[in-house]
Scaffold this active site. Structure first.
Site, PDB file in Angstrom:
ATOM      1  CE  LYS A 309     -17.969  88.748 -34.379  1.00  0.00           C
ATOM      2  NZ  LYS A 309     -18.107  87.750 -33.034  1.00  0.00           N
ATOM      3  CG  HIS A 310     -18.580  97.501 -36.326  1.00  0.00           C
ATOM      4  ND1 HIS A 310     -18.151  98.514 -37.290  1.00  0.00           N
ATOM      5  CD2 HIS A 310     -19.683  97.118 -36.569  1.00  0.00           C
ATOM      6  CE1 HIS A 310     -19.267  98.612 -38.213  1.00  0.00           C
ATOM      7  NE2 HIS A 310     -20.241  97.657 -37.915  1.00  0.00           N
ATOM      8  CD  GLU A 311     -10.398  97.440 -33.018  1.00  0.00           C
ATOM      9  OE1 GLU A 311     -10.648  96.423 -32.138  1.00  0.00           O
ATOM     10  OE2 GLU A 311      -9.690  97.166 -33.911  1.00  0.00           O
TER      11      GLU A 311
END
Length: 650
Positions: A309-311
């Site tokens: 997932k995106h940070e």
């Protein structure tokens, strides 16, 4: 009465002895032994997995059995949760039971993730006080397992800290936090906090290992088949068989002739990028396809693993790599295609018209087709998201292409290779573009660090919410978020940023924000700039001058990802186009139809066979199976389109 209390006191003494003399490691060792004994006594048989792994020879069935079957290991999801639990656990959660042995002193338990930079402690709940000696009170909570957690225990009366302990919890594990007096004879003495493992956690990374083994095995099998087919005996055998089949087909057919068939066969063997007449670089399509395949996988969920997932704010995960790589290869492709067109003396005005059309088409496609509110209708204007991925790509392409057409030179590439200034020829030849890029970067820096944002400090780059100790709750993204909310309105930007859950943010923020467009343009123009990244970030995640941040598209993020992209493209170019060790498959095929695949995977994301109802939606294995199969299907679709010579270009 004493007889009734004695077992409890014995239990209490046993716990103290375990916590004090045996220590935490010894307690965990005993608990592991008990857990193994319990798992061995259960109905689960280890041989069930190997039996399941033997079923199925096809790719999809083998992948499904391996990933779903991989979860049915002894002591994994088949383990029973204890009777006392707060609620049904979600993915990446564990059970934490807090036992209070402090007489007449209730407690408040709070937690803080190591991944939340400069955040406030969040309250888990209360633990009642022990009213009688030998009767500890306890409360049970669900605790996050994605990152190490610091637990803080405070007195509920004066909020004074009683103890603090840091622990890395495992998914679906059961843990006990015992709060006891270090010395029973001293009521006001220090307090000990020890964590005991009551039930071992599962290894939620096993499905990734199984997936790697499956796809790695298929790749090795393909290489072995190709190696066998190159043997002289096998080639002669196949040649004889093919000639016999072809002769029988020609005898039984009333259409065509041997000359006609041979002509078609030769023409069909021409593959773009691999024959003398084609000048298309196969490595560019391979790089683009690699970025697109990873993008589809993470957009579909990435198995619900946090690193897919995106940070949440500063830093990088695998999901944060692919979009900048797509932008990078966009700039590379634009430079090559427009340079060739200018060398062929094509009209700049006609090329500008084509650029304007492609830019408008990408923007409109992103707004009206890739619409997250499509369930409300194609024209849901009230909450229509205006910024987006294709919008960002379209505007970036338009600016870079116009710069190239207006400032580019129609010089042959070989002209400057032998000059004394060849090491810096990219800077010298493109000096007008470099000046424009530097001016754009100055605009970004001035707006980011000098624009006054109501209620926020100038130059704020944080996530807001509980970050920065809760001082700037509504300042998410600083100037970048403020410009979007002022220009588009809060309802027309992304409502669920990656920082919303860990930082408890309350205002919407769009990762494809307008201010970040400037650095997206820089990303498409840059090559290798690794030294700049090291200086800006101080080689750290949160302590640099300008941290690496995908949500803001910070300049350090752009230079860092440009470095990665440059090195990766160089390796692919060497292997695919120079040495021809690798054909680029299977990533080459999605790269030839990138816009079609991106639009298709967004539109059909919630339809079968890309998504279905799972038996256990709290299983990483089932999510990973679904997401990998969906991605594989799109790769197969791109292969069919390539074989049919169907290419959707804008």
């Amino acid at each position: 009465m004493k007889r009734r209390l004695r077992p409890a006191e014995d239990e209490k003494r046993r716990r103290r002895k375990q916590l004090g003399s045996v220590g935490q490691s010894g307690a965990r060792r005993q608990q592991r032994q008990g857990s193994r004994a319990g798992a061995a006594a259960g109905p689960m048989e280890p041989g069930g997995l190997s039996a399941k792994l033997g079923l199925g020879a096809a790719l999809l069935s083998a992948l499904t059995v391996l990933l779903v079957g991989g979860l049915k290991l002894p002591g994994a999801l088949s383990q029973e949760l204890p009777e006392r639990r707060p609620r049904k656990l979600e993915m990446d959660q564990a059970v934490l039971r807090v036992c209070n042995e402090l007489l007449h002193e209730s407690l408040v338990v709070s937690w803080l993730s190591d991944h939340c930079y400069q955040c406030l402690y969040q309250e888990l709940g209360n633990v009642p006080a022990e009213e009688h000696v030998g009767h500890p009170r306890n409360s049970t909570f669900a605790i996050d397992t994605k990152h190490p957690v610091t637990l803080q225990v405070n007195s509920s009366v004066d909020r004074q800290e009683v103890c603090r302990v840091r622990e890395s919890f495992g998914e679906l594990g059961h843990y006990s936090l015992w709060v006891v007096k270090a010395n029973l004879s001293n009521a006001s003495g220090p307090v000990n906090c020890k964590i005991i493992v009551d039930h071992e956690a599962i290894n939620n990374n096993l499905p990734i290992l199984y997936a790697f083994l499956v796809f790695g095995g298929l790749a090795i099998l393909k290489c072995l088949v190709q190696l066998i087919l190159r043997l002289r005996y096998v080639r002669n055998l196949m040649f004889r068989f093919s000639n016999r089949v072809e002769m029988e087909r020609l005898i039984n057919s009333e259409l065509g002739s041997p000359n006609h068939v041979n002509d078609n066969t030769n023409r069909g063997n021409l593959v773009p990028g691999r024959n003398p007449v084609s000048s298309r670089l196969r490595s560019l399509d391979t790089f683009r396809g690699l970025a697109l395949v990873i993008m589809i996988f993470v957009n579909y969920g990435g198995g619900r693993y946090w690193f897919f997932k995106h940070e949440s704010w500063n830093g990088l995960t695998i999901a944060d790599l692919v979009f900048p790589w797509f932008v990078f290869i966009l700039g590379t492709s634009v430079a090559l295609s427009l340079s060739s067109a200018l060398q062929a003396n094509r009209s700049r005005w006609k090329l500008l018209g084509k650029v304007a059309w492609r830019t408008a088409a990408l923007i409109l496609l992103g707004i009206f087709i890739i619409n997250p509110n499509y369930c409300k209708g194609p024209l849901s204007w009230d909450t229509l998201r205006i910024p987006g991925v294709l919008q960002r790509l379209g505007l970036t392409y338009g600016v870079i292409a116009v710069m190239e057409l207006l400032c580019g030179k129609c010089w042959p590439e070989i002209q400057s290779l032998d000059s004394w200034w060849s090491p810096v020829r990219d800077v010298l030849i493109y000096w007008p573009q470099w000046i424009l890029i530097l001016l754009l970067e100055c605009v970004w820096l001035c707006l980011t660090f000098l624009l006054p944002v109501p209620g926020c400090p100038r130059g704020y780059l944080g996530p807001g919410g509980i970050g920065d100790f809760g001082q700037f709750v509504n300042c998410t993204g600083g100037a970048a978020g403020y410009i979007d909310r002022w220009l588009f309105g809060e309802k027309h930007i992304y409502q669920h940023p990656s920082c919303k859950i860990p930082y408890h943010t309350t205002v919407p923020f769009d990762p494809e924000n307008l201010l970040g467009l400037i650095n997206s343009i820089v990303m498409a123009f840059l090559g290798l700039q690794g030294v700049i990244s090291a200086i800006l970030t101080k080689c750290s995640k949160d302590h640099g001058f300008i941290p690496v941040n995908k949500n803001l598209w910070s300049i350090s993020y752009v230079t860092t990802l440009s470095s990665f992209a440059y090195v990766l493209l160089l390796l692919i170019y060497f292997m695919v186009d120079v040495k021809k060790y690798w054909t680029g498959a299977p990533f080459f095929y999605p790269g030839m139809n990138s816009i079609l695949l991106y639009a298709g995977h967004e539109v059909f994301e919630h339809y079968f066979p890309f998504r279905w109802k799972m038996l256990n939606d709290r299983s990483h294995g089932e999510h990973l199976t679904q997401n990998l199969l969906a991605t594989t299907i799109w790769v197969f679709i791109s292969y069919i389109l390539y074989r049919k010579k169907i290419f959707w270009k804008i």
